[in-house]
Design an enzyme around this catalytic site. Structure first.
Site, PDB file in Angstrom:
ATOM      1  N   ASN A 102      35.373  37.824  37.254  1.00 60.43           N
ATOM      2  CA  ASN A 102      36.498  38.263  38.082  1.00 60.43           C
ATOM      3  C   ASN A 102      37.134  37.062  38.779  1.00 60.43           C
ATOM      4  O   ASN A 102      36.499  36.013  38.925  1.00 60.43           O
ATOM      5  CB  ASN A 102      35.982  39.245  39.148  1.00 60.43           C
ATOM      6  CG  ASN A 102      37.095  39.816  40.006  1.00 60.43           C
ATOM      7  OD1 ASN A 102      38.166  40.158  39.516  1.00 60.43           O
ATOM      8  ND2 ASN A 102      36.861  39.902  41.308  1.00 60.43           N
ATOM      9  N   HIS A 104      39.026  36.183  42.487  1.00 63.07           N
ATOM     10  CA  HIS A 104      39.264  36.746  43.816  1.00 63.07           C
ATOM     11  C   HIS A 104      40.111  35.758  44.619  1.00 63.07           C
ATOM     12  O   HIS A 104      39.825  34.558  44.631  1.00 63.07           O
ATOM     13  CB  HIS A 104      37.924  36.993  44.527  1.00 63.07           C
ATOM     14  CG  HIS A 104      38.109  37.591  45.878  1.00 63.07           C
ATOM     15  ND1 HIS A 104      38.441  38.919  46.061  1.00 63.07           N
ATOM     16  CD2 HIS A 104      38.063  37.039  47.120  1.00 63.07           C
ATOM     17  CE1 HIS A 104      38.580  39.157  47.351  1.00 63.07           C
ATOM     18  NE2 HIS A 104      38.353  38.031  48.015  1.00 63.07           N
ATOM     19  N   SER A 131      38.741  32.027  43.792  1.00 62.98           N
ATOM     20  CA  SER A 131      37.408  31.805  43.226  1.00 62.98           C
ATOM     21  C   SER A 131      37.244  32.648  41.973  1.00 62.98           C
ATOM     22  O   SER A 131      37.546  33.846  41.984  1.00 62.98           O
ATOM     23  CB  SER A 131      36.318  32.237  44.221  1.00 62.98           C
ATOM     24  OG  SER A 131      36.504  31.651  45.486  1.00 62.98           O
ATOM     25  N   ASP A 140      32.465  41.170  45.262  1.00 61.90           N
ATOM     26  CA  ASP A 140      32.924  39.796  45.533  1.00 61.90           C
ATOM     27  C   ASP A 140      31.803  38.846  45.950  1.00 61.90           C
ATOM     28  O   ASP A 140      32.045  37.848  46.651  1.00 61.90           O
ATOM     29  CB  ASP A 140      34.021  39.787  46.621  1.00 61.90           C
ATOM     30  CG  ASP A 140      35.237  40.599  46.236  1.00 61.90           C
ATOM     31  OD1 ASP A 140      35.525  40.701  45.034  1.00 61.90           O
ATOM     32  OD2 ASP A 140      35.900  41.148  47.144  1.00 61.90           O
TER      33      ASP A 140
HETATM   34  C1  GRF Z   1      45.388  38.209  41.560  1.00 60.21           C
HETATM   35  O1  GRF Z   1      45.881  37.700  42.755  1.00 60.21           O
HETATM   36  C2  GRF Z   1      43.895  38.336  41.632  1.00 60.21           C
HETATM   37  O2  GRF Z   1      43.300  37.398  42.467  1.00 60.21           O
HETATM   38  C3  GRF Z   1      43.695  39.701  42.194  1.00 60.21           C
HETATM   39  O3  GRF Z   1      44.739  40.455  41.617  1.00 60.21           O
HETATM   40  C4  GRF Z   1      45.846  39.618  41.310  1.00 60.21           C
HETATM   41  C5  GRF Z   1      46.223  39.860  39.890  1.00 60.21           C
HETATM   42  O4  GRF Z   1      47.465  39.316  39.542  1.00 60.21           O
HETATM   43  N1  GRF Z   1      42.373  40.162  41.898  1.00 60.21           N
HETATM   44  P1  GRF Z   1      48.029  39.498  38.066  1.00 60.21           P
HETATM   45  O5  GRF Z   1      48.041  40.989  37.744  1.00 60.21           O
HETATM   46  O6  GRF Z   1      47.148  38.752  37.120  1.00 60.21           O
HETATM   47  O7  GRF Z   1      49.417  38.948  38.099  1.00 60.21           O
END
Ligand code: GRF
Length: 207
Positions: A102, A104, A131, A140
């Site tokens: 993932n 974050h 991260s 997380d």
């Molecule tokens: C990102 O900011 C990520 O950190 C969070 O969701 C957002 C996804 O953006 N978990 P995208 O859909 O890839 O444009």
């Protein structure tokens, strides 16, 4: 890949796999929300895509079983969460232990959860970032693979931070997945090692 929305991180994986910079084959994209742009990005790239609306399931576990069935059908070896806004059940997370990643938008372990950009500003933090981490059942909290850091400017707002962090994500996420695909990552009690050791490459500072 699992998405819930815009899919800009997904797009960096699509681009990288098409140019050959990223040695991965994206076997499919699932969204838990209908009509999102992430699914269109997959369609445009000729990648199998599927919407599995979570609201049609009576529990988190039954939804996750449906995800698992589809991922098995695609023979997914790695599951990448790219803006996937659902908490996954322990059973699903265990099934993909060390194969579920993932991103974050904070410098974990700080600022788990939502609204990270606003919260760092309220706390007058000096730095922020993103991260990439392996997913474990605790939200997380999984071992961090790579972080991208930035210095918060006095005129930053939650919106500018979001944009700056997003642009960092587009650089560190493909790098982490490349390391995974090349078999260079290992998870140990000391955290995630790159080529068998803790590497300075795992924390990158951006402007
Ligand atoms: C990102 O900011 C990520 O950190 C969070 O969701 C957002 C996804 O953006 N978990 P995208 O859909 O890839 O444009």
């Amino acid at each position: 890949m699992l998405v819930s929305g815009f899919g800009s991180n997904l797009q960096t994986f699509i681009d990288g796999s098409q140019t050959g910079d990223l040695p991965i084959d994206i076997v499919g994209v699932i969204s838990n929300k209908e009509g999102v742009y992430g699914l269109e990005r997959a369609r445009n790239a000729g990648i199998p895509e599927r919407c599995i609306p979570h609201g049609q399931f009576s529990s988190r576990e039954t939804f996750d079983r449906s995800l698992l069935t589809q991922l098995r059908e695609w023979q997914a070896e790695l599951v990448v969460l790219a803006g996937f806004m659902r908490i996954l059940s322990n059973g699903f997370v265990k099934h993909f232990e060390n194969r579920l990643i993932n991103i974050h938008p904070s410098l974990l372990p700080n600022y788990t959860g939502l609204n990270t950009h606003q919260r760092v500003l309220e706390d007058s933090e000096k730095s922020h970032g993103a991260s990439v981490h392996f997913v474990i059942p605790e939200l997380d909290k999984g071992p961090v693979i790579i972080q991208g850091k930035l210095k918060i400017n006095s005129d930053d707002t939650a919106e500018t931070l979001q944009q700056r962090v997003h642009s960092i994500e587009h650089q560190i996420y493909p790098l982490a997945i490349k390391w995974f695909a090349e078999g260079r990552l290992s998870v140990t009690a000391d955290g995630v090692l790159l080529d068998g050791e803790k590497s300075a490459k795992q924390v990158i500072t951006f402007n």
